[in-house]
Design a protein around this motif. Structure first.
Motif, PDB file in Angstrom:
ATOM      1  N   ASP A  51       0.807  -1.216   0.000  1.00 55.65           N
ATOM      2  CA  ASP A  51       0.000   0.000   0.000  1.00 55.65           C
ATOM      3  C   ASP A  51       0.844   1.273   0.000  1.00 55.65           C
ATOM      4  OD1 ASP A  51      -2.125  -1.752   0.033  1.00 55.65           O
ATOM      5  OD2 ASP A  51      -2.588  -1.442   2.154  1.00 55.65           O
ATOM      6  N   HIS A  52       2.091   1.197   0.458  1.00 53.76           N
ATOM      7  CA  HIS A  52       2.981   2.355   0.512  1.00 53.76           C
ATOM      8  C   HIS A  52       4.109   2.280  -0.521  1.00 53.76           C
ATOM      9  CE1 HIS A  52       1.152   4.208   3.990  1.00 53.76           C
ATOM     10  NE2 HIS A  52       1.143   3.044   4.603  1.00 53.76           N
ATOM     11  N   HIS A  53       3.953   1.393  -1.493  1.00 52.62           N
ATOM     12  CA  HIS A  53       5.023   1.182  -2.465  1.00 52.62           C
ATOM     13  C   HIS A  53       5.376   2.459  -3.225  1.00 52.62           C
ATOM     14  CE1 HIS A  53       6.910  -0.411  -6.197  1.00 52.62           C
ATOM     15  NE2 HIS A  53       7.595  -1.055  -5.282  1.00 52.62           N
ATOM     16  N   GLN A  54       4.367   3.224  -3.645  1.00 49.83           N
ATOM     17  CA  GLN A  54       4.650   4.471  -4.376  1.00 49.83           C
ATOM     18  C   GLN A  54       5.385   5.484  -3.498  1.00 49.83           C
ATOM     19  OE1 GLN A  54       0.985   5.807  -6.132  1.00 49.83           O
ATOM     20  NE2 GLN A  54       1.235   4.479  -7.919  1.00 49.83           N
ATOM     21  N   ASP A  55       5.006   5.553  -2.220  1.00 47.21           N
ATOM     22  CA  ASP A  55       5.696   6.455  -1.290  1.00 47.21           C
ATOM     23  C   ASP A  55       7.171   6.067  -1.167  1.00 47.21           C
ATOM     24  OD1 ASP A  55       3.261   7.779  -0.656  1.00 47.21           O
ATOM     25  OD2 ASP A  55       2.802   6.218   0.816  1.00 47.21           O
ATOM     26  N   LEU A  56       7.435   4.780  -1.069  1.00 45.30           N
ATOM     27  CA  LEU A  56       8.808   4.297  -0.955  1.00 45.30           C
ATOM     28  C   LEU A  56       9.585   4.565  -2.238  1.00 45.30           C
ATOM     29  CD1 LEU A  56       7.819   1.103   0.953  1.00 45.30           C
ATOM     30  CD2 LEU A  56       9.422   2.815   1.825  1.00 45.30           C
ATOM     31  N   SER A  57       8.935   4.390  -3.363  1.00 43.11           N
ATOM     32  CA  SER A  57       9.588   4.687  -4.652  1.00 43.11           C
ATOM     33  C   SER A  57       9.957   6.168  -4.746  1.00 43.11           C
ATOM     34  CB  SER A  57       8.677   4.298  -5.819  1.00 43.11           C
ATOM     35  OG  SER A  57       8.526   2.910  -5.877  1.00 43.11           O
ATOM     36  N   ARG A  58       9.055   7.031  -4.291  1.00 42.94           N
ATOM     37  CA  ARG A  58       9.350   8.476  -4.304  1.00 42.94           C
ATOM     38  C   ARG A  58      10.544   8.815  -3.405  1.00 42.94           C
ATOM     39  NH1 ARG A  58       3.718   9.029  -5.178  1.00 42.94           N
ATOM     40  NH2 ARG A  58       3.183   8.942  -2.978  1.00 42.94           N
ATOM     41  N   LEU A  59      10.755   7.996  -2.397  1.00 40.96           N
ATOM     42  CA  LEU A  59      11.905   8.181  -1.501  1.00 40.96           C
ATOM     43  C   LEU A  59      13.146   7.449  -2.022  1.00 40.96           C
ATOM     44  CD1 LEU A  59       9.937   7.892   1.843  1.00 40.96           C
ATOM     45  CD2 LEU A  59      11.135   9.934   0.998  1.00 40.96           C
ATOM     46  N   ARG A  60      13.081   6.991  -3.270  1.00 38.41           N
ATOM     47  CA  ARG A  60      14.195   6.345  -3.976  1.00 38.41           C
ATOM     48  C   ARG A  60      14.613   5.027  -3.339  1.00 38.41           C
ATOM     49  NH1 ARG A  60      18.378  10.978  -3.994  1.00 38.41           N
ATOM     50  NH2 ARG A  60      19.626   9.490  -5.164  1.00 38.41           N
ATOM     51  N   ALA A  61      13.610   4.263  -2.901  1.00 41.92           N
ATOM     52  CA  ALA A  61      13.889   2.970  -2.275  1.00 41.92           C
ATOM     53  C   ALA A  61      13.150   1.848  -2.993  1.00 41.92           C
ATOM     54  CB  ALA A  61      13.478   2.997  -0.805  1.00 41.92           C
ATOM     55  N   ASP A  62      13.893   0.798  -3.331  1.00 41.08           N
ATOM     56  CA  ASP A  62      13.286  -0.444  -3.801  1.00 41.08           C
ATOM     57  C   ASP A  62      12.886  -1.259  -2.576  1.00 41.08           C
ATOM     58  OD1 ASP A  62      13.639   0.132  -6.477  1.00 41.08           O
ATOM     59  OD2 ASP A  62      15.324  -1.248  -6.762  1.00 41.08           O
ATOM     60  N   VAL A  63      12.002  -2.222  -2.775  1.00 38.88           N
ATOM     61  CA  VAL A  63      11.522  -3.067  -1.675  1.00 38.88           C
ATOM     62  C   VAL A  63      11.622  -4.533  -2.077  1.00 38.88           C
ATOM     63  CG1 VAL A  63       9.524  -3.693  -0.251  1.00 38.88           C
ATOM     64  CG2 VAL A  63       9.891  -1.308  -0.887  1.00 38.88           C
ATOM     65  N   PHE A  64      12.100  -5.346  -1.154  1.00 39.61           N
ATOM     66  CA  PHE A  64      12.043  -6.808  -1.272  1.00 39.61           C
ATOM     67  C   PHE A  64      11.549  -7.365   0.052  1.00 39.61           C
ATOM     68  CE2 PHE A  64      15.596  -5.972  -4.271  1.00 39.61           C
ATOM     69  CZ  PHE A  64      15.081  -6.585  -5.397  1.00 39.61           C
ATOM     70  N   GLY A  65      10.666  -8.350  -0.012  1.00 38.71           N
ATOM     71  CA  GLY A  65      10.322  -9.142   1.154  1.00 38.71           C
ATOM     72  C   GLY A  65      11.137 -10.422   1.096  1.00 38.71           C
ATOM     73  N   ILE A  66      11.495 -10.964   2.251  1.00 39.27           N
ATOM     74  CA  ILE A  66      12.258 -12.219   2.305  1.00 39.27           C
ATOM     75  C   ILE A  66      11.678 -13.094   3.400  1.00 39.27           C
ATOM     76  CG2 ILE A  66      14.480 -13.288   2.876  1.00 39.27           C
ATOM     77  CD1 ILE A  66      15.898 -10.973   1.609  1.00 39.27           C
TER      78      ILE A  66
END
Length: 191
Positions: A90-105
């Motif tokens: 739900d916050h993926h776009q916010d994280l992208s705007r902060l120049r961060a990729d996301v991975f779950g493990i």
């Protein structure tokens, strides 16, 4: 039939305590570990291309219609993997705007993770550490339930190949993405 998109947590979940099991992680170099992703590729965690990468590790997600291990809700920090994943979705776009990729493990297989990724319509990849390569290389905190070794919930912020920040313990899990966003906003990358 509409898919369920909210996964409320019980109000009486036990809060995990900081047992010091993640104290050594800050400033560690990411190891040369390649993990299978739900996108069908291998991801080299020593060669991440984003300015920052958020890696949230979680014990396991459930599968609809299948029971969780006996006493799962009573294990501090165990319950909440799906709500945590949904918070990052739900916050993926916010994280992208902060120049961060996301991975779950998690330590579940890619096939198991792919079911969850498709069902929750995740815009990021989930990586399988089912052979505990990353867990062992970083000495990530783990626990056992029903004879299975699982990773404890911990979130890493990686920048320039090093662990820049560690969230541990992570609680409540459904607020994990909010906590990460606040930290990223408070610690912008200099231009």
């Amino acid at each position: 039939m509409q898919q369920r998109t909210d996964f409320p947590l019980p109000s009486d979940l036990p809060r995990p305590v900081d047992d010091g099991a993640a104290d050594h992680l800050l400033n560690m170099t990411m190891p040369k570990v390649c993990l299978h992703s739900t996108a069908g590729r291998m991801v080299d965690l020593s060669d991440l291309s984003a300015p920052r990468t958020v890696i949230y590790c979680y014990p396991m997600t459930g599968v609809p219609g299948k029971p969780l291990p006996e006493g799962w809700d009573a294990i501090p920090g165990a319950r909440g993997c799906t709500p945590q994943t949904c918070s990052f979705r739900d916050h993926h776009q916010d994280l992208s705007r902060l120049r961060a990729d996301v991975f779950g493990i998690s330590t579940q297989t890619t096939e198991y993770q792919r079911e969850m990724s498709n069902r929750l319509q995740l815009p990021f990849e989930i990586l399988s550490d089912d052979k505990f390569e990353l867990c062992d290389a970083l000495r990530l905190p783990t626990f056992e339930v029903d004879g299975r070794r699982l990773v404890k919930r911990v979130t890493l912020i990686v920048r320039d190949g090093r662990i820049e920040h560690v969230f541990y313990p992570v609680f409540p899990p459904n607020e994990s993405a909010d906590q990460v966003i606040r930290w990223l906003q408070d610690h912008p990358i200099p231009n």
